[in-house]
Motif scaffolding. Structure first.
Motif, PDB file in Angstrom:
ATOM      1  N   GLU A  48       0.837  -1.204   0.000  1.00  0.00           N
ATOM      2  CA  GLU A  48       0.000   0.000   0.000  1.00  0.00           C
ATOM      3  C   GLU A  48       0.873   1.255   0.000  1.00  0.00           C
ATOM      4  N   SER A  49       1.918   1.255   0.825  1.00  0.00           N
ATOM      5  CA  SER A  49       2.802   2.413   0.922  1.00  0.00           C
ATOM      6  C   SER A  49       3.508   2.700  -0.389  1.00  0.00           C
ATOM      7  N   HIS A  50       4.059   1.665  -1.005  1.00  0.00           N
ATOM      8  CA  HIS A  50       4.779   1.859  -2.260  1.00  0.00           C
ATOM      9  C   HIS A  50       3.856   2.334  -3.372  1.00  0.00           C
ATOM     10  N   LEU A  51       2.677   1.762  -3.431  1.00  0.00           N
ATOM     11  CA  LEU A  51       1.721   2.139  -4.461  1.00  0.00           C
ATOM     12  C   LEU A  51       1.261   3.585  -4.259  1.00  0.00           C
ATOM     13  N   LEU A  52       0.968   3.953  -3.026  1.00  0.00           N
ATOM     14  CA  LEU A  52       0.545   5.329  -2.741  1.00  0.00           C
ATOM     15  C   LEU A  52       1.664   6.315  -3.069  1.00  0.00           C
ATOM     16  N   PHE A  53       2.893   5.955  -2.747  1.00  0.00           N
ATOM     17  CA  PHE A  53       4.038   6.828  -3.035  1.00  0.00           C
ATOM     18  C   PHE A  53       4.133   7.136  -4.528  1.00  0.00           C
ATOM     19  N   HIS A  54       3.970   6.121  -5.362  1.00  0.00           N
ATOM     20  CA  HIS A  54       4.072   6.333  -6.805  1.00  0.00           C
ATOM     21  C   HIS A  54       2.858   7.087  -7.352  1.00  0.00           C
ATOM     22  N   LEU A  55       1.688   6.859  -6.775  1.00  0.00           N
ATOM     23  CA  LEU A  55       0.509   7.624  -7.183  1.00  0.00           C
ATOM     24  C   LEU A  55       0.703   9.109  -6.870  1.00  0.00           C
ATOM     25  N   ILE A  56       1.233   9.399  -5.683  1.00  0.00           N
ATOM     26  CA  ILE A  56       1.463  10.797  -5.289  1.00  0.00           C
ATOM     27  C   ILE A  56       2.527  11.436  -6.174  1.00  0.00           C
ATOM     28  N   ASN A  57       3.576  10.691  -6.464  1.00  0.00           N
ATOM     29  CA  ASN A  57       4.651  11.220  -7.310  1.00  0.00           C
ATOM     30  C   ASN A  57       4.172  11.527  -8.732  1.00  0.00           C
ATOM     31  N   ASN A  58       3.077  10.881  -9.128  1.00  0.00           N
ATOM     32  CA  ASN A  58       2.515  11.107 -10.459  1.00  0.00           C
ATOM     33  C   ASN A  58       1.134  11.755 -10.360  1.00  0.00           C
ATOM     34  N   LYS A  59       0.931  12.554  -9.317  1.00  0.00           N
ATOM     35  CA  LYS A  59      -0.382  13.156  -9.063  1.00  0.00           C
ATOM     36  C   LYS A  59      -0.887  13.926 -10.279  1.00  0.00           C
ATOM     37  N   ASN A  60      -2.181  13.734 -10.562  1.00  0.00           N
ATOM     38  CA  ASN A  60      -2.862  14.366 -11.700  1.00  0.00           C
ATOM     39  C   ASN A  60      -2.364  13.857 -13.054  1.00  0.00           C
ATOM     40  N   GLN A  61      -1.604  12.789 -13.026  1.00  0.00           N
ATOM     41  CA  GLN A  61      -1.166  12.134 -14.256  1.00  0.00           C
ATOM     42  C   GLN A  61      -1.539  10.661 -14.179  1.00  0.00           C
ATOM     43  N   VAL A  62      -1.684  10.032 -15.329  1.00  0.00           N
ATOM     44  CA  VAL A  62      -2.014   8.610 -15.344  1.00  0.00           C
ATOM     45  C   VAL A  62      -0.770   7.799 -15.019  1.00  0.00           C
ATOM     46  N   LEU A  63      -0.883   6.966 -13.994  1.00  0.00           N
ATOM     47  CA  LEU A  63       0.187   6.052 -13.634  1.00  0.00           C
ATOM     48  C   LEU A  63      -0.011   4.772 -14.438  1.00  0.00           C
ATOM     49  N   ASP A  64       0.903   4.512 -15.365  1.00  0.00           N
ATOM     50  CA  ASP A  64       0.766   3.382 -16.265  1.00  0.00           C
ATOM     51  C   ASP A  64       0.694   2.064 -15.496  1.00  0.00           C
ATOM     52  N   ARG A  65      -0.346   1.299 -15.768  1.00  0.00           N
ATOM     53  CA  ARG A  65      -0.605   0.061 -15.032  1.00  0.00           C
ATOM     54  C   ARG A  65       0.543  -0.948 -15.178  1.00  0.00           C
ATOM     55  N   SER A  66       0.967  -1.197 -16.403  1.00  0.00           N
ATOM     56  CA  SER A  66       2.030  -2.178 -16.634  1.00  0.00           C
ATOM     57  C   SER A  66       3.340  -1.722 -16.020  1.00  0.00           C
ATOM     58  N   LEU A  67       3.614  -0.419 -16.117  1.00  0.00           N
ATOM     59  CA  LEU A  67       4.860   0.122 -15.580  1.00  0.00           C
ATOM     60  C   LEU A  67       4.942  -0.084 -14.079  1.00  0.00           C
ATOM     61  N   ILE A  68       3.866   0.246 -13.370  1.00  0.00           N
ATOM     62  CA  ILE A  68       3.898   0.136 -11.915  1.00  0.00           C
ATOM     63  C   ILE A  68       3.868  -1.319 -11.473  1.00  0.00           C
TER      64      ILE A  68
END
Length: 227
Positions: A160-180
């Protein structure tokens, strides 16, 4: 050696356990080999390893039960599951109880080593990360805690922490599903994709106290966090 990683390996198959131990030790690892979950728990407490590699099916105490007990007292140590299972429910359960990664048998020692190094490096990086603000929340990645205003902090899992961190780092942008998926799970197959959906749902629930924060599913692409 200064760069040696102390690894606890819980594997009840004696031949495989010994092969893994010897192979890892030739690559600058210090390996604590345990043949069952009870012994692994005792060695975890006494030896202070940097990472755990746990076989799911073990006598006395299986890998999932062992991981739950360890997560009750340690939210930071990385855990990799070794499993012959490929059922979606088993994979999801492993991640849900705090596992960071899993390898399906048979696997190569090189793949295990890459995943171990990635998790250990990521854990070290977390310890130097400052508190991040998102809406009315304060997110402490190092402690894996999410705090809403003056309320008590919510304890998150590793994933959960790692996923939230990457979502925040890409805020207001689409976080590519395959990439993450590849970055955090090491693969973007069906099982890990289902696992990520579970964690996205959990994060939505955790963040729901701030009505302005949304995690939007961008069909066919990934997720976008907005506040």
């Amino acid at each position: 050696m200064a760069n040696t990683i102390k690894l606890l390996l819980a594997e009840d198959e004696a031949a495989l356990g010994q092969i893994l131990k010897e192979s890892l030790e030739t690559r600058d690892f210090e390996v604590i080999l345990c043949e069952n979950g009870d012994k692994a728990f005792e060695n975890y407490k006494s030896e202070a390893p940097e990472i755990l590699v746990l076989d799911v099916m073990m006598p006395k105490k299986d890998g999932f039960t062992l991981a739950k007990e360890i997560r009750a007292i340690d939210d930071t140590i990385p855990i990799i599951f070794l499993t012959a299972k490929s059922q979606t429910a088993d994979v999801v359960e492993g991640f849900s109880i705090g596992g960071n990664d899993y390898l399906k048998k048979p696997f190569s020692i090189e793949e295990l080593i890459v995943r171990v190094h990635n998790l250990v490096d990521r854990t070290k990086t977390q310890k130097t990360t400052k508190i991040i603000t998102i809406g009315e929340f304060a997110f402490d990645l190092a402690k894996q805690q999410l705090k809403f205003k003056d309320e008590e902090s919510i304890q998150l899992t590793h994933r959960e922490s790692h996923l939230l961190f990457h979502l925040i780092n890409n805020k207001n942008q689409v976080l590519d599903r395959s990439l993450i998926l590849n970055k955090l799970w090491g693969t973007d197959d069906f099982f890990t994709a289902r696992s990520m959906d579970v964690f996205i749902s959990k994060l939505r629930k955790q963040l729901s106290k701030d009505e302005n924060i949304q995690i939007i599913n961008v069909r066919g692409f990934g997720y976008k966090l907005t506040d």
